[in-house]
Design an enzyme around this catalytic site. Structure first.
Site, short mmCIF file in Angstrom:
data_model
loop_
_atom_site.label_atom_id
_atom_site.label_comp_id
_atom_site.label_asym_id
_atom_site.label_seq_id
_atom_site.Cartn_x
_atom_site.Cartn_y
_atom_site.Cartn_z
N ASP A 295 -29.70 -0.70 7.31
CA ASP A 295 -29.00 0.47 6.75
C ASP A 295 -28.67 1.51 7.84
O ASP A 295 -29.28 1.50 8.91
CB ASP A 295 -29.88 1.16 5.70
CG ASP A 295 -29.95 0.38 4.41
OD1 ASP A 295 -30.53 0.90 3.43
OD2 ASP A 295 -29.44 -0.77 4.38
N HIS A 440 -33.53 -0.61 9.36
CA HIS A 440 -32.46 0.32 9.77
C HIS A 440 -32.02 -0.01 11.18
O HIS A 440 -32.88 -0.08 12.07
CB HIS A 440 -32.97 1.76 9.67
CG HIS A 440 -33.33 2.16 8.27
ND1 HIS A 440 -34.56 1.89 7.71
CD2 HIS A 440 -32.60 2.80 7.30
CE1 HIS A 440 -34.58 2.34 6.47
NE2 HIS A 440 -33.40 2.89 6.19
NI NI Z 1 -30.11 5.01 4.32
#
Ligand code: NI
Length: 487
Positions: A295, A440
């Site tokens: 992400d 991430h």
């Molecule tokens: Ni996020």
């Protein structure tokens, strides 16, 4: 009245006389079989004539009786084991009772004198294992057959469980082998395989014997055919190696070759089972899959590193991009798409959508989608709300725009730990097939964690799939929140 008493008196005297003579007869024939004769009296068997026996260790008596209404002729074995004798005599007495009961019921006008004739065939299998096979005719069309397997030295009967590892598999094997044996028989009154199956369905009721040549099943087909013979089906020993009890060689005399063959067959079977387990494991491994997701990117430093590592492992992943980041790094977004990874929409500005009105929610999603499509040429259909936070308005917007709302089942906590080893530990402790893993591609520590993560999961047999592939594997579609496999 007094004449009746006199008649009864005579009857008593005659009866006592007969009993005395019988006792004398037993005394004459008794010799070393005193114990056996005692049990005969107990069970009301009165053999009055010794007859030749195949084996001197099992003397034979003939129990005969002829009256106006019936005729008995029963061969009675006498072993040195009282336990064995008692059970055999009980069985014989039961045959007598059944015979007399049938006589009373029988109203036929047959002029032949009804008779119960039981003939014994003894077989010595080993020094102490013998089979006693009774065959005979009872009352009208009543065929009798019974096989006793006796261990005279150990004072016991040999049961089918001493011989076979009796379970459903063994029963099926025996039934199958018996049918094959039927095909080898030329003269048999067993008409079809179905009859074999019916006659072998209950091992408790089998009449059987075993020796080094195999297991013999004796089939009473009376009533099923014209023959009164006890049909035999022989299953060769080598076809039963896997079903035989380990202690079978204490019951029958197996040759050295047979013992070796049996050991080899068991070893081969164990190897076959191990191989099958290995194949099952491989199949399981083949079916294990995981969707890695990244992400908040794309980012200038970390995303290209992650692309390199994924490429080295031939792994695919899903990148939930922010519109604002795609604006900064459209080329990196394009690289991600070109490398075959899936791209999802993580909104334009990473706001908590539950704090926004429907129009603002719509803009957050639509703007980002447009940026992604502009950079990569692909309009994303996967949507992940920032912080995993969504409400009905978010859901409705996803539905109206054909976006699947994707959450995760494992949070790597990479945003919190910023530590490669911890990221690995966190994922490893929760990994299951079908998982969606949240990471991430903005933290260097996440890229650091990736080589070990991919190697370990590969070793464990996991396949890396995109989120869309995972949904397809799980047979899911639609937009409702997808958490992956939440075990
Ligand atoms: Ni996020």
């Amino acid at each position: 009245m007094s004449r009746h008493i006199t008649k009864l008196g005579w009857l008593i005297i005659i009866t006592i006389g007969v009993l005395f003579l019988t006792g004398m007869n037993q005394f004459i024939h008794s010799g070393p079989k005193q114990a056996a004769n005692q049990s005969e009296r107990k069970t009301n068997i009165q053999p009055i004539e010794q007859i030749p026996s195949k084996y001197p260790e099992i003397p034979l008596m003939l129990d005969t009786k002829k009256t106006d209404t019936y005729h008995l002729a029963i061969q009675v074995p006498t072993t040195k084991s009282e336990t064995i004798n008692n059970e055999v005599y009980q069985w014989i007495n039961k045959q007598k009772q059944d015979f007399k009961k049938k006589l009373k019921e029988d109203t036929s006008t047959d002029t032949d004198l009804p008779s119960l004739q039981l003939t014994l065939d003894e077989q010595k299998v080993t020094d102490n294992y013998y089979t006693l096979q009774f065959t005979g005719e009872g009352a009208t069309e009543h065929h009798i057959s019974k096989v006793f397997n006796i261990d005279i030295d150990n004072d016991r009967f040999i049961t089918i469980n001493d011989v076979l590892n009796m379970n459903d598999d063994t029963l099926q094997t025996i039934q199958q082998k018996a049918k094959e044996a039927l095909k080898r028989e030329e003269n048999t009154s067993i008409t079809d395989e179905q009859l074999v199956e019916t006659l072998t369905i209950n091992p408790e009721q089998w009449n059987w014997s075993i020796d080094e040549n195999g297991l013999t099943l004796y089939m009473d087909v009376a009533g099923e055919s014209e023959s009164n013979n006890l049909e035999k089906l022989n299953i060769p020993l080598d076809e039963l190696y896997l079903n035989l009890n380990d202690k079978i060689d204490t019951i029958i005399d197996m040759s050295k070759e047979q013992k070796q063959e049996m050991e080899q067959a068991i070893q081969e079977e164990q190897e076959r089972i191990q191989q099958a387990e290995k194949e099952d494991q491989t199949a399981d491994d083949h079916g294990k899959y995981v969707a890695l997701t990244f992400d908040d990117g794309p980012s200038k430093e970390v995303t290209p590193r992650i692309l390199d590592i994924l490429s080295q492992h031939g792994a695919v992943a899903t990148f939930f991009m922010l519109g604002s980041q795609v604006e900064y790094y459209p080329d990196i977004a394009k690289q991600v798409a070109d490398a075959g990874h899936e791209i999802g929409n993580h909104t334009q500005n990473h706001k908590d959508l539950t704090t926004l009105d429907p129009d603002a929610i719509h803009r957050e999603i639509i703007d980002s989608g447009a940026k992604i499509q502009h950079a990569t040429g692909i309009r994303p259909h996967l949507f992940r709300p920032p912080y995993g936070a969504y409400d009905d308005d978010t859901m409705n917007d996803a539905i109206n725009n054909e976006n699947s709302l994707i959450l995760w089942s494992i949070d790597s906590l990479d945003w919190q730990s910023r530590n490669a080893a911890r990221v690995n530990r966190e994922i490893q402790s929760k990994i299951r097939s079908g998982a969606i893993v949240l990471m991430h591609d903005i933290h260097p520590s996440t890229a650091d964690a990736l080589p070990e993560l991919l190697s370990t999961l590969e070793e464990q047999g996991y396949q890396f799939v995109t989120v869309s592939e995972l949904l397809e594997l799980q047979g899911e579609n639609g937009v409702g929140p997808h958490y992956g496999f939440v075990g």
